[in-house]
Design a protein around this motif. Structure first.
Motif, PDB file in Angstrom:
ATOM      1  N   THR A 117      -1.376  -9.718  -2.548  1.00 37.27           N
ATOM      2  CA  THR A 117      -0.584  -9.422  -3.747  1.00 37.27           C
ATOM      3  C   THR A 117      -1.432  -9.056  -4.962  1.00 37.27           C
ATOM      4  OG1 THR A 117      -0.449 -11.799  -4.130  1.00 37.27           O
ATOM      5  CG2 THR A 117       1.441 -10.763  -3.050  1.00 37.27           C
ATOM      6  N   ALA A 118      -2.730  -9.338  -4.904  1.00 37.37           N
ATOM      7  CA  ALA A 118      -3.607  -8.858  -5.968  1.00 37.37           C
ATOM      8  C   ALA A 118      -3.496  -7.337  -6.077  1.00 37.37           C
ATOM      9  CB  ALA A 118      -5.049  -9.251  -5.690  1.00 37.37           C
ATOM     10  N   GLY A 119      -3.282  -6.720  -4.919  1.00 36.32           N
ATOM     11  CA  GLY A 119      -3.158  -5.260  -4.900  1.00 36.32           C
ATOM     12  C   GLY A 119      -1.978  -4.782  -5.732  1.00 36.32           C
ATOM     13  N   TYR A 120      -0.890  -5.540  -5.690  1.00 37.29           N
ATOM     14  CA  TYR A 120       0.323  -5.088  -6.383  1.00 37.29           C
ATOM     15  C   TYR A 120       0.140  -5.105  -7.896  1.00 37.29           C
ATOM     16  CZ  TYR A 120       5.307  -3.964  -6.638  1.00 37.29           C
ATOM     17  OH  TYR A 120       6.516  -3.336  -6.859  1.00 37.29           O
ATOM     18  N   ALA A 121      -0.566  -6.109  -8.379  1.00 38.70           N
ATOM     19  CA  ALA A 121      -0.835  -6.185  -9.826  1.00 38.70           C
ATOM     20  C   ALA A 121      -1.635  -4.956 -10.264  1.00 38.70           C
ATOM     21  CB  ALA A 121      -1.599  -7.474 -10.137  1.00 38.70           C
ATOM     22  N   GLU A 122      -2.661  -4.658  -9.492  1.00 37.60           N
ATOM     23  CA  GLU A 122      -3.475  -3.491  -9.832  1.00 37.60           C
ATOM     24  C   GLU A 122      -2.656  -2.195  -9.740  1.00 37.60           C
ATOM     25  OE1 GLU A 122      -7.380  -3.400  -8.028  1.00 37.60           O
ATOM     26  OE2 GLU A 122      -7.484  -1.217  -8.225  1.00 37.60           O
TER      27      GLU A 122
ATOM     28  N   LYS B 206      11.492  -2.588  -3.179  1.00 33.34           N
ATOM     29  CA  LYS B 206      11.050  -3.239  -4.422  1.00 33.34           C
ATOM     30  C   LYS B 206      10.006  -2.379  -5.153  1.00 33.34           C
ATOM     31  CE  LYS B 206       9.028  -7.542  -6.238  1.00 33.34           C
ATOM     32  NZ  LYS B 206       9.597  -7.297  -7.577  1.00 33.34           N
ATOM     33  N   VAL B 207       9.102  -1.812  -4.384  1.00 32.13           N
ATOM     34  CA  VAL B 207       8.087  -0.940  -4.999  1.00 32.13           C
ATOM     35  C   VAL B 207       8.773   0.219  -5.710  1.00 32.13           C
ATOM     36  CG1 VAL B 207       6.166   0.635  -4.552  1.00 32.13           C
ATOM     37  CG2 VAL B 207       6.308  -1.543  -3.315  1.00 32.13           C
ATOM     38  N   LYS B 208       9.749   0.801  -5.052  1.00 32.69           N
ATOM     39  CA  LYS B 208      10.446   1.951  -5.619  1.00 32.69           C
ATOM     40  C   LYS B 208      11.168   1.549  -6.910  1.00 32.69           C
ATOM     41  CE  LYS B 208      13.300   5.858  -4.176  1.00 32.69           C
ATOM     42  NZ  LYS B 208      14.050   6.463  -3.069  1.00 32.69           N
ATOM     43  N   GLU B 209      11.798   0.406  -6.870  1.00 33.32           N
ATOM     44  CA  GLU B 209      12.547  -0.060  -8.032  1.00 33.32           C
ATOM     45  C   GLU B 209      11.601  -0.390  -9.191  1.00 33.32           C
ATOM     46  OE1 GLU B 209      15.557  -3.061  -6.972  1.00 33.32           O
ATOM     47  OE2 GLU B 209      15.296  -3.702  -9.079  1.00 33.32           O
TER      48      GLU B 209
ATOM     49  N   PHE C  53       0.973   4.858  -1.141  1.00 35.76           N
ATOM     50  CA  PHE C  53       2.068   4.886  -2.108  1.00 35.76           C
ATOM     51  C   PHE C  53       1.743   5.904  -3.202  1.00 35.76           C
ATOM     52  CE2 PHE C  53       2.696   0.715  -0.224  1.00 35.76           C
ATOM     53  CZ  PHE C  53       4.062   0.528  -0.267  1.00 35.76           C
ATOM     54  N   ALA C  54       2.770   6.581  -3.700  1.00 33.47           N
ATOM     55  CA  ALA C  54       2.589   7.505  -4.830  1.00 33.47           C
ATOM     56  C   ALA C  54       3.949   7.885  -5.377  1.00 33.47           C
ATOM     57  CB  ALA C  54       1.838   8.755  -4.389  1.00 33.47           C
ATOM     58  N   ARG C  55       3.968   8.337  -6.610  1.00 33.82           N
ATOM     59  CA  ARG C  55       5.168   9.002  -7.114  1.00 33.82           C
ATOM     60  C   ARG C  55       5.162  10.408  -6.541  1.00 33.82           C
ATOM     61  NH1 ARG C  55       5.190   6.932 -13.361  1.00 33.82           N
ATOM     62  NH2 ARG C  55       5.881   4.799 -12.878  1.00 33.82           N
TER      63      ARG C  55
END
Lengths: 498, 498
Positions: A423-428, A452-455, A494-496
């Motif tokens: 989850t450290a990755g998600y913060a970054e 959740k990532v998308k939201e 992941f990317a926009r």
């Protein structure tokens, strides 16, 4: 005049989306049509599409597929035969309800893709294992009703090729799916000079009706992702619905295993957003019709005949030099003799429309037997001797094709980030996503984490990259960036995206 | 097996229409689709269309037009802007009434032709006389709801090219209309080996919205006429409706003068009915992908390697002979090594699908250093030394292309009849029309006389031929064959038509 034209293009730094539209309209690649969401592809844009078609068509034929043409209309009942397929496409369909001044007994859908109508024919044509593999490709227009459209990138009607193949075994279908992804990757990189990341789509992003979807993902200059081509392993999903069966060598009736794969006019939008700059279109030489424009500087009536003669001679020498034979196309050279336009106007016009090389030749150059050469992507003026120009042109066209790819690849690498595992990755990720890029992260394959990532960030899973060089197991083993689970974690980009 | 296949094709003498259908289906050129009136163009047929496209596209570009792409959908109101146009096309339109799961505010017609949607863009793009001429071509699918359809010849959806040009003066528009008719004539004769008669259509047969329509008319083997291409002078009819104007050099706003012109997949049907025979398709070499099939006769396992080696060597020699460079295409050579099929089966298969030249090579031939060669159109077997075959192949491909045209032209001439002037002509016409052919007659240009001919004989005016060599004035001066009037009589070609 010159100033006015230059002002037409909004800089990328100011408004990327407006910049893109300015390029497309000012280079006269496409235009808005009176039909909502449909574009007109103008000659400058269509010429790019013709070059894409010619090159890709050769690759597709080499892979073993043959071209054919199936009806534009699909009976509504066909679309409904494969449950996921109709669920995915029905909201986007345009429907013909009357024709020949009569209401139709069965409504006809304008094809959003052709798996169903093609399977109805495959079922008729395939009898035995000797008829397999059956590999068909179609160049056609398709219609998907879109709410928000953008020239080339997302239009209600677009042009594409769609390949459809049938195989005797699941392994052959998977191999074909992967092979066509490789064909697309090589084509995108060699011809469009657009580096792409091949990978597998997540369940929620796969084609409606497929077992598995692969895509190639490109990075635009605004660091957003563009899905540039897809290849689907359809397993026997459509074969089941249409009873596309064959008598195998063991005497048993079996369902065929299928694939489908496509790229579209969207590629033109991706190519533009990969290479172009604030002066206009930058076109990889393999997509150009005119590779070189020679602008004669006719300072006075006395000099004119000499300058024009030298320009024509140079044009012929460029086309005929032995160096030119190393290129996979004939060099198109235009001597722009239009006397109603000033040289400055012509410089801007050809920068706008992406002519790869410009040569300026005037009376003073002639005295020194030189001319000015400018490469569109670099923009630096150089004086070269007339004698050396033909070889210089061929070498620089080849170099430009190569360097555009390298530059785009370097840009992508500089904007691709490996997140720490867990989850450290998600913060970054959340702190960096706003400035764009591709993010290599660990994901547990759950739809909830994906949603959740998308939201949270508007980013989506672009793919599970096939190249496992990304992200060492030491990191990705630490668990999903969203939930921390170490079960079933996979490397994910992941990317926009567009 | 062999017998069974031969029986598949109904002889022309027995039922021409069934013969045609047998050829199309058995050569796997096209198939019926589940959508009423729409066909599927199979790879063997689409390959012919690709060759038509490649060659004709080059001619169109040489004429000065550039390719573009316009939307498939046309707002219903656009079609209504030109009164004759909507009257002509409305009964044939397929109409989209809902899309994206909503009823449309304005219905969208699936293009039956694109004059209206293209004019809406022309009006936006054209400002000054400097923008003229504007010459655009589009390769696309179009839809016209037909009651009675026939593979290639008349289908609800078909593929075509449609050219659309704008000019500053009526003379330029007329010159362009005529020039494109000439391009079509040369193309039909040089590539399809199909002789055509160029001429002007009567008022009742012209394009809905045109000032004047020209066509090329071909004669099929059943002596019926086939309209194979049309070129329209649209005057300012659509320009008026869409306000397509330009600022002329005299400072005045003027309407542009337009043309449009098209040929379609119908050409494939015409080509089939011009050349093919009771054994299957006869394909002019310029339309073939495989020009030569070499059938190795592998009588026994011992001979096999020798025969295959000789066949491969011969294939390479055929492709590489200097003679081959004189042809406007690369020779496609197939060595048919399929061991699951007998030579006899292969002979029939390649006759059916129209491979221009067949070569048979077996162990006994090898001993004598010869092989058997057979030209598809002639069918006579000849023994030729292996050494002489490569040059023979190139020479015979060129000869076949030329002789197919000559044969078709001789057939047309033998079935073209000049009627005596005045009403004596009508008596002769009625006695002869049942056995078919083109009839050169005098006509007073009245719609009543034209309608009476159609009612009496089912024949129509194919065109007023541009070549005035037909029918001397001494005869045509005697008056209209129907009413005898000597006012306004013109030379006219009557025939029953597809």
């Amino acid at each position: 005049m010159t100033e006015a034209m230059a002002e037409k293009i909004t800089p990328r730094s100011q408004d990327f989306s407006q910049w893109y539209q300015d390029i497309v309209l000012n280079a006269r690649l496409a235009d808005y049509s009176p039909v909502k969401g449909c574009m007109v592809i103008r000659p400058n844009g269509y010429s790019i599409w013709e070059r894409i078609q010619q090159d890709l068509d050769r690759r597709i034929k080499k892979s073993g597929a043959r071209n054919a043409y199936f009806p534009l209309f699909i009976p509504e009942s066909f679309l409904k035969k494969e449950a996921e397929h109709v669920e995915g496409f029905a909201p986007q369909c345009a429907v013909v309800t009357y024709a020949g001044a009569k209401d139709l007994e069965e409504k006809l859908v304008v094809r959003p893709t052709s798996e169903t109508i093609i399977n109805s024919m495959f079922a008729k044509w395939i009898q035995s294992y000797r008829d397999l593999p059956l590999m068909i490709n179609q160049w056609a227009n398709v219609v998907r009703w879109e709410m928000r459209t953008r020239l080339f990138l997302r239009t209600t009607e677009f042009l594409w090729q769609e390949g459809h193949t049938c195989h005797a075994t699941p392994d052959e279908a998977e191999a074909e799916t992967r092979q066509m992804l490789t064909v697309y990757k090589e084509f995108a990189e060699e011809v469009l000079a657009m580096p792409v990341l091949p990978g597998m789509k997540s369940e929620s992003e796969k084609f409606a009706g497929a077992l598995r979807t692969y895509s190639i993902e490109a990075m635009m200059q605004d660091k957003k992702a563009l899905q540039a081509g897809t290849s689907h392993n359809l397993a026997s999903n459509f074969a089941q619905a249409f009873e596309t069966k064959f008598l195998d060598s063991d005497g048993k009736q079996k369902l065929v295993h299928q694939t489908s794969w496509g790229v579209s006019t969207r590629l033109i939008g991706g190519m533009i957003m990969t290479h172009s700059d604030d002066k206009g279109l930058v076109l990889p030489p393999r997509l150009a019709a005119t590779h070189v424009v020679i602008v004669p500087i006719m300072a006075n009536a006395e000099a004119k005949p000499r300058v024009l003669e030298a320009a024509d001679k140079l044009a012929a020498a460029i086309a005929e030099t032995p160096e030119a034979r190393k290129l996979p196309y004939e060099i198109g050279v235009l001597v722009d003799k239009d006397e109603t336009k000033q040289p400055g106007w012509k410089f801007f016009e050809h920068e706008m429309t992406g002519t790869p090389i410009r040569i300026e030749i005037g009376p003073r150059d002639l005295e020194k037997s030189t001319a000015v050469v400018v490469r569109r992507d670099i923009g630096k003026k150089e004086f070269i001797s007339l004698e050396a120009i033909p070889a210089w042109v061929s070498q620089n066209l080849a170099a430009m094709q190569k360097e555009l790819l390298e530059k785009a690849r370097a840009f992508r690498e500089a904007n691709t980030f490996e997140l720490p595992g867990g989850t450290a990755g998600y913060a970054e990720f959340k702190s960096k996503i706003e400035s764009g890029g591709f993010f290599m992260a660990a994901w547990c394959q759950s739809k909830d984490c994906e949603a959740k990532v998308k939201e949270d960030t508007k980013a989506t899973i672009r793919c599970l990259p096939l190249d496992s060089a990304y992200m060492p197991i030491s990191e990705h083993g630490k668990g999903c960036m969203v939930c921390g689970s170490t079960e079933k974690t996979v490397r994910t980009v992941f990317a926009r995206a567009y």
